[in-house]
Scaffold this motif. Sequence first.
Motif, PDB file in Angstrom:
ATOM      1  N   GLY A   1     -40.381  14.071 -41.822  1.00  0.00           N
ATOM      2  CA  GLY A   1     -40.385  14.046 -40.364  1.00  0.00           C
ATOM      3  C   GLY A   1     -39.370  13.112 -39.751  1.00  0.00           C
ATOM      4  N   ILE A   2     -38.340  12.716 -40.520  1.00  0.00           N
ATOM      5  CA  ILE A   2     -37.342  11.799 -39.983  1.00  0.00           C
ATOM      6  C   ILE A   2     -35.936  12.301 -40.299  1.00  0.00           C
ATOM      7  CG2 ILE A   2     -38.812   9.747 -40.069  1.00  0.00           C
ATOM      8  CD1 ILE A   2     -37.418   8.982 -42.697  1.00  0.00           C
ATOM      9  N   PHE A   3     -34.979  11.848 -39.495  1.00  0.00           N
ATOM     10  CA  PHE A   3     -33.575  12.113 -39.740  1.00  0.00           C
ATOM     11  C   PHE A   3     -32.828  10.792 -39.598  1.00  0.00           C
ATOM     12  CE2 PHE A   3     -29.306  13.215 -37.992  1.00  0.00           C
ATOM     13  CZ  PHE A   3     -28.791  13.774 -39.145  1.00  0.00           C
ATOM     14  N   PRO A   4     -32.631  10.078 -40.698  1.00  0.00           N
ATOM     15  CA  PRO A   4     -31.937   8.789 -40.641  1.00  0.00           C
ATOM     16  C   PRO A   4     -30.429   8.990 -40.692  1.00  0.00           C
ATOM     17  CG  PRO A   4     -32.811   9.170 -42.843  1.00  0.00           C
ATOM     18  CD  PRO A   4     -33.184  10.368 -42.024  1.00  0.00           C
ATOM     19  N   GLN A   5     -29.720   8.387 -39.744  1.00  0.00           N
ATOM     20  CA  GLN A   5     -28.270   8.537 -39.672  1.00  0.00           C
ATOM     21  C   GLN A   5     -27.708   7.344 -38.923  1.00  0.00           C
ATOM     22  OE1 GLN A   5     -25.168   9.467 -39.167  1.00  0.00           O
ATOM     23  NE2 GLN A   5     -24.770  11.302 -40.385  1.00  0.00           N
ATOM     24  N   THR A   6     -26.378   7.290 -38.859  1.00  0.00           N
ATOM     25  CA  THR A   6     -25.738   6.171 -38.169  1.00  0.00           C
ATOM     26  C   THR A   6     -24.869   6.636 -37.009  1.00  0.00           C
ATOM     27  OG1 THR A   6     -24.514   4.108 -38.546  1.00  0.00           O
ATOM     28  CG2 THR A   6     -23.670   6.098 -39.649  1.00  0.00           C
ATOM     29  N   ILE A   7     -25.023   7.902 -36.609  1.00  0.00           N
ATOM     30  CA  ILE A   7     -24.185   8.481 -35.561  1.00  0.00           C
ATOM     31  C   ILE A   7     -24.553   7.972 -34.162  1.00  0.00           C
ATOM     32  CG2 ILE A   7     -25.633  10.529 -35.244  1.00  0.00           C
ATOM     33  CD1 ILE A   7     -23.054  12.139 -34.862  1.00  0.00           C
ATOM     34  N   GLY A   8     -25.809   7.561 -33.980  1.00  0.00           N
ATOM     35  CA  GLY A   8     -26.242   7.019 -32.697  1.00  0.00           C
ATOM     36  C   GLY A   8     -26.069   8.012 -31.564  1.00  0.00           C
ATOM     37  N   ARG A   9     -25.405   7.571 -30.484  1.00  0.00           N
ATOM     38  CA  ARG A   9     -25.190   8.440 -29.323  1.00  0.00           C
ATOM     39  C   ARG A   9     -23.880   9.218 -29.402  1.00  0.00           C
ATOM     40  NH1 ARG A   9     -27.208   4.578 -24.271  1.00  0.00           N
ATOM     41  NH2 ARG A   9     -29.379   4.349 -25.007  1.00  0.00           N
ATOM     42  N   GLY A  10     -23.161   9.055 -30.506  1.00  0.00           N
ATOM     43  CA  GLY A  10     -21.951   9.839 -30.693  1.00  0.00           C
ATOM     44  C   GLY A  10     -22.284  11.320 -30.816  1.00  0.00           C
ATOM     45  N   GLN A  11     -21.404  12.164 -30.330  1.00  0.00           N
ATOM     46  CA  GLN A  11     -21.689  13.593 -30.288  1.00  0.00           C
ATOM     47  C   GLN A  11     -20.691  14.393 -31.127  1.00  0.00           C
ATOM     48  OE1 GLN A  11     -21.585  14.114 -25.948  1.00  0.00           O
ATOM     49  NE2 GLN A  11     -23.797  14.430 -26.023  1.00  0.00           N
TER      50      GLN A  11
END
Length: 290
Positions: A155-165
């Motif tokens: 149930g999670i999606f760990p990433q480092t993209i933040g608010r970048g699109q």
Amino acid sequence: MNKLVAVTGATGDVGGKTTKLLNEAGVPVRVIVRKQKQANEFAEMGVDARVADLDDPAALTRALEGVDQLFLVVAATERQAEHGANAVAAARDAGVRAIVHLSSADAVEDSPLPWGRAIWRVNELVRSSGLEYTLLHASGFMTNFEASAPAIRRGIFPQTIGRGQVPWIDTPDIARVASQILQDGTHEGAEPILTGPELLDGRGIARELAAGVGRRVRYIHLPSRVFAVILRATGVSAWKAEGLRQQFGRVARRGLDGVATQTNDVERLTGRAPRSLADWARSNRAALLG
């Protein structure tokens, strides 16, 4: 009568899908593969195959003799720029008329991404080769989310993209464009930017994945160095992990190098809109949820 099209990277995702579409359309196709076993498998499907390594310009030149167009797909490795350069030189020496290169949307000269710099160099060689060409600048592949399947199941999606699109694209949409352009055969230096239908940040990705799999998925933001450590723990090489850290923690998060550009080029070139991430996740629900 259709003229011969050669494809490198035909055992991979986009190259393989493009080969299949061209073959189904009745276009004469020759795949360039590294192993005789791979060549035999393509031959069983009725596809001409030649064994040649991108490390070997002479073998590549022989494999490209009689070819009209080359669909150049070069894997992201530490030798990507060298392999691309060998392929462009071989195409020129073999008398190939035109190259369609699978580039990326964030290929720039001073990119912090090793593959961004490499693809830029190959693009420059194609542009200056004297051959006709089309460069396909593709955005991030939706298939990359398959690596996050274990987390999505929790149930999670760990990433480092933040608010970048990023306007993620499904690889069959890239193959449809490549196939259409190769079937048309006209190359005037066009450089379409191939994207999905919308720009998505970390939360947007989680939202689309949740809509597709029918289960709640929450975005968890990771510092970029933690993200890289996790990648290494899952078996990703140090070279690739650092590149991905830069790709998402710097380039995508800050919107650098044109990575946040979204276009309608897929629909314009094929007459069909690109697939959404939710639709991709729906079709891949079994693989994502296990």
